[in-house]
Motif scaffolding. Sequence first.
Motif, PDB file in Angstrom:
ATOM      1  N   ALA A 318     -37.220 -19.174  22.454  1.00 20.18           N
ATOM      2  CA  ALA A 318     -35.990 -18.397  22.273  1.00 20.18           C
ATOM      3  C   ALA A 318     -35.758 -18.108  20.800  1.00 20.18           C
ATOM      4  CB  ALA A 318     -34.807 -19.159  22.859  1.00 20.18           C
ATOM      5  N   GLN A 319     -35.332 -16.888  20.504  1.00 25.11           N
ATOM      6  CA  GLN A 319     -35.125 -16.463  19.124  1.00 25.11           C
ATOM      7  C   GLN A 319     -33.657 -16.142  18.868  1.00 25.11           C
ATOM      8  OE1 GLN A 319     -37.637 -16.206  16.639  1.00 25.11           O
ATOM      9  NE2 GLN A 319     -38.752 -17.363  18.215  1.00 25.11           N
ATOM     10  N   PRO A 320     -33.134 -16.508  17.686  1.00 24.80           N
ATOM     11  CA  PRO A 320     -31.788 -16.052  17.301  1.00 24.80           C
ATOM     12  C   PRO A 320     -31.856 -14.573  16.923  1.00 24.80           C
ATOM     13  CG  PRO A 320     -32.768 -17.333  15.530  1.00 24.80           C
ATOM     14  CD  PRO A 320     -33.755 -17.360  16.660  1.00 24.80           C
ATOM     15  N   ALA A 321     -31.354 -13.716  17.794  1.00 28.62           N
ATOM     16  CA  ALA A 321     -31.515 -12.274  17.590  1.00 28.62           C
ATOM     17  C   ALA A 321     -30.910 -11.817  16.268  1.00 28.62           C
ATOM     18  CB  ALA A 321     -30.883 -11.508  18.756  1.00 28.62           C
ATOM     19  N   LEU A 322     -29.818 -12.470  15.831  1.00 31.41           N
ATOM     20  CA  LEU A 322     -29.178 -12.054  14.582  1.00 31.41           C
ATOM     21  C   LEU A 322     -30.050 -12.319  13.363  1.00 31.41           C
ATOM     22  CD1 LEU A 322     -25.440 -13.096  15.182  1.00 31.41           C
ATOM     23  CD2 LEU A 322     -26.511 -10.860  15.480  1.00 31.41           C
ATOM     24  N   LEU A 323     -31.055 -13.176  13.510  1.00 32.43           N
ATOM     25  CA  LEU A 323     -32.009 -13.399  12.418  1.00 32.43           C
ATOM     26  C   LEU A 323     -32.702 -12.098  12.036  1.00 32.43           C
ATOM     27  CD1 LEU A 323     -33.789 -15.222  10.581  1.00 32.43           C
ATOM     28  CD2 LEU A 323     -35.220 -15.655  12.595  1.00 32.43           C
ATOM     29  N   TYR A 324     -32.918 -11.232  13.003  1.00 33.38           N
ATOM     30  CA  TYR A 324     -33.599  -9.958  12.763  1.00 33.38           C
ATOM     31  C   TYR A 324     -32.607  -8.790  12.700  1.00 33.38           C
ATOM     32  CZ  TYR A 324     -37.168 -13.108  14.498  1.00 33.38           C
ATOM     33  OH  TYR A 324     -37.976 -14.207  14.678  1.00 33.38           O
ATOM     34  N   LEU A 325     -31.505  -8.897  13.448  1.00 33.97           N
ATOM     35  CA  LEU A 325     -30.563  -7.777  13.521  1.00 33.97           C
ATOM     36  C   LEU A 325     -29.697  -7.657  12.275  1.00 33.97           C
ATOM     37  CD1 LEU A 325     -29.384  -8.143  17.239  1.00 33.97           C
ATOM     38  CD2 LEU A 325     -31.051  -6.533  16.312  1.00 33.97           C
ATOM     39  N   VAL A 326     -29.279  -8.795  11.702  1.00 34.67           N
ATOM     40  CA  VAL A 326     -28.394  -8.747  10.529  1.00 34.67           C
ATOM     41  C   VAL A 326     -29.085  -8.109   9.324  1.00 34.67           C
ATOM     42  CG1 VAL A 326     -27.138 -10.147   8.835  1.00 34.67           C
ATOM     43  CG2 VAL A 326     -26.870 -10.605  11.277  1.00 34.67           C
ATOM     44  N   PRO A 327     -30.315  -8.554   8.937  1.00 37.08           N
ATOM     45  CA  PRO A 327     -30.968  -7.870   7.811  1.00 37.08           C
ATOM     46  C   PRO A 327     -31.189  -6.384   8.075  1.00 37.08           C
ATOM     47  CG  PRO A 327     -32.059  -9.954   8.284  1.00 37.08           C
ATOM     48  CD  PRO A 327     -31.099  -9.710   9.405  1.00 37.08           C
ATOM     49  N   ALA A 328     -31.497  -6.029   9.328  1.00 35.11           N
ATOM     50  CA  ALA A 328     -31.722  -4.621   9.655  1.00 35.11           C
ATOM     51  C   ALA A 328     -30.433  -3.820   9.521  1.00 35.11           C
ATOM     52  CB  ALA A 328     -32.282  -4.499  11.072  1.00 35.11           C
ATOM     53  N   CYS A 329     -29.329  -4.364  10.074  1.00 34.13           N
ATOM     54  CA  CYS A 329     -28.064  -3.621  10.098  1.00 34.13           C
ATOM     55  C   CYS A 329     -27.370  -3.582   8.738  1.00 34.13           C
ATOM     56  CB  CYS A 329     -27.121  -4.227  11.134  1.00 34.13           C
ATOM     57  SG  CYS A 329     -27.673  -3.966  12.826  1.00 34.13           S
ATOM     58  N   LEU A 330     -27.663  -4.534   7.864  1.00 29.53           N
ATOM     59  CA  LEU A 330     -27.100  -4.506   6.510  1.00 29.53           C
ATOM     60  C   LEU A 330     -28.017  -3.783   5.534  1.00 29.53           C
ATOM     61  CD1 LEU A 330     -25.555  -8.086   6.066  1.00 29.53           C
ATOM     62  CD2 LEU A 330     -24.384  -5.958   6.625  1.00 29.53           C
ATOM     63  N   GLY A 331     -29.305  -4.029   5.661  1.00 29.99           N
ATOM     64  CA  GLY A 331     -30.257  -3.449   4.716  1.00 29.99           C
ATOM     65  C   GLY A 331     -30.340  -1.938   4.809  1.00 29.99           C
ATOM     66  N   ALA A 332     -30.341  -1.408   6.029  1.00 28.69           N
ATOM     67  CA  ALA A 332     -30.526   0.039   6.210  1.00 28.69           C
ATOM     68  C   ALA A 332     -29.394   0.861   5.578  1.00 28.69           C
ATOM     69  CB  ALA A 332     -30.658   0.356   7.708  1.00 28.69           C
ATOM     70  N   PRO A 333     -28.111   0.578   5.850  1.00 27.33           N
ATOM     71  CA  PRO A 333     -27.062   1.419   5.240  1.00 27.33           C
ATOM     72  C   PRO A 333     -26.933   1.225   3.740  1.00 27.33           C
ATOM     73  CG  PRO A 333     -26.082  -0.397   6.458  1.00 27.33           C
ATOM     74  CD  PRO A 333     -27.540  -0.398   6.787  1.00 27.33           C
ATOM     75  N   PHE A 334     -27.195   0.007   3.250  1.00 23.83           N
ATOM     76  CA  PHE A 334     -27.085  -0.223   1.813  1.00 23.83           C
ATOM     77  C   PHE A 334     -28.199   0.511   1.064  1.00 23.83           C
ATOM     78  CE2 PHE A 334     -24.803  -4.521   2.592  1.00 23.83           C
ATOM     79  CZ  PHE A 334     -23.639  -3.825   2.885  1.00 23.83           C
ATOM     80  N   ALA A 335     -29.409   0.486   1.599  1.00 22.64           N
ATOM     81  CA  ALA A 335     -30.517   1.214   0.978  1.00 22.64           C
ATOM     82  C   ALA A 335     -30.235   2.712   0.985  1.00 22.64           C
ATOM     83  CB  ALA A 335     -31.822   0.910   1.720  1.00 22.64           C
ATOM     84  N   LEU A 336     -29.697   3.198   2.098  1.00 20.92           N
ATOM     85  CA  LEU A 336     -29.367   4.625   2.192  1.00 20.92           C
ATOM     86  C   LEU A 336     -28.263   4.993   1.215  1.00 20.92           C
ATOM     87  CD1 LEU A 336     -29.794   7.309   3.685  1.00 20.92           C
ATOM     88  CD2 LEU A 336     -28.073   6.566   5.345  1.00 20.92           C
ATOM     89  N   ALA A 337     -27.253   4.132   1.077  1.00 17.96           N
ATOM     90  CA  ALA A 337     -26.149   4.403   0.154  1.00 17.96           C
ATOM     91  C   ALA A 337     -26.637   4.447  -1.290  1.00 17.96           C
ATOM     92  CB  ALA A 337     -25.062   3.338   0.316  1.00 17.96           C
ATOM     93  N   LEU A 338     -27.577   3.572  -1.634  1.00 14.29           N
ATOM     94  CA  LEU A 338     -28.146   3.596  -2.991  1.00 14.29           C
ATOM     95  C   LEU A 338     -28.901   4.890  -3.239  1.00 14.29           C
ATOM     96  CD1 LEU A 338     -29.404  -0.100  -3.327  1.00 14.29           C
ATOM     97  CD2 LEU A 338     -27.604   0.993  -4.681  1.00 14.29           C
ATOM     98  N   LEU A 339     -29.648   5.340  -2.243  1.00 16.08           N
ATOM     99  CA  LEU A 339     -30.429   6.572  -2.393  1.00 16.08           C
ATOM    100  C   LEU A 339     -29.524   7.799  -2.514  1.00 16.08           C
ATOM    101  CD1 LEU A 339     -33.346   5.982   0.165  1.00 16.08           C
ATOM    102  CD2 LEU A 339     -33.528   6.065  -2.327  1.00 16.08           C
ATOM    103  N   LYS A 340     -28.416   7.800  -1.742  1.00 18.31           N
ATOM    104  CA  LYS A 340     -27.534   8.965  -1.727  1.00 18.31           C
ATOM    105  C   LYS A 340     -26.394   8.866  -2.743  1.00 18.31           C
ATOM    106  CE  LYS A 340     -26.566  10.731   2.350  1.00 18.31           C
ATOM    107  NZ  LYS A 340     -27.343  11.977   2.418  1.00 18.31           N
TER     108      LYS A 340
END
Length: 371
Positions: A318-340
């Motif tokens: 069994a895997q803690p899904a937030l281990l993978y979901l939190v970095p994805a959901c935080l990293g993606a918009p922050f990287a996009l905001a830096l680019l834009k």
Amino acid sequence: MADGVNEAIGKIVENLTENASNSTEKVPATPEGMAVAYGSLVVMALFPIFFGSVRSVQHHKEQKKSGEKPDTMTQKDAALFPLIASAALFGLYIFFQIFSKEYINLLLTGYFFFLGVLALCHLISPVISSLVPAAIPNIPFHLHFKQGGPEGEADLINYRFTSHDVVCLVFCSVVGAWYLLKKHWIANNLFGMAFAINGVELLHLNNVVTGCILLCGLFVYDIFWVFGTNVMVTVAKSFEAPIKLVFPQDLLERGLSASNFAMLGLGDIVIPGIFIALLLRFDESLKRKSNTYFNVTFAAYFLGLMATIFVMHVFKHAQPALLYLVPACLGAPFALALLKGDIKALFQYEDHPSDKNESETEVKTEAKKDK
């Protein structure tokens, strides 16, 4: 001769017992069955986030029109939430260790029956209203129950509904009775989807900072309770309530009576979902006629969920899904905001600005007018 007969009867009983036990064993999951189960869980996870986010924008607009300022999660609430969730989780674990889980689940079943019916009513009421024939009139009702006398009154119940809402309640109660009596996985998923969509729609994060605190806290919470102890897995398997989505891995072999389930907790949908819904409202505030932040983070959530399933399949744990979901959901918009170049606007955005921020905005507006 009597001994021979007894021996023969004993063998027959033994064979019947063995066949009965084999018939109740879980059918091993095939690669095809696992693909169907996990693919269905992914679709069922994406559906509430997408539609819940769209409904959250509509709900936010309605609140602005009415001037209503709802209760939103503060940064302190977000910081305390993982601690409260941990206490609740461990409390349930202790209860399951001390008391019979049948009695606990009987109590929880009744509780979630009422919650599930109400959640499903809120979700499908517009659909039911559109399907009711025009020949049936939509009669309004007002249930008003007050406490007190001429010197002062207080509303205890003040609820408006229509005859179409009554039809919806009857339909949802039938689904609730199905869940109550059979605990069927389809009824479980109908309630679970209703909880998830309503959660994403109605639970508003006011700003990105609060969302970051909440997601990071639950990131640690999920890892600790899954990898550090057996508490999360034990409670998830013992807790018979529609707080998780399930799908059978032996559906192809046993049809609707399948019993070997893959599962995904509603927290792994609702918690990232309310953050993704916040980003959709942020997109709306930018007025760029595109939902870039929502689309990118929604795609990142999908990839994070796929990573969870892949790792779980490879390591058979069994895997803690937030281990993978939190970095994805935080990293993606922050990287996009830096680019834009939107990082400042992203962190300054608030659904419901405080009185201080509103007054500052008014001062800036007046200064611009004077110039």
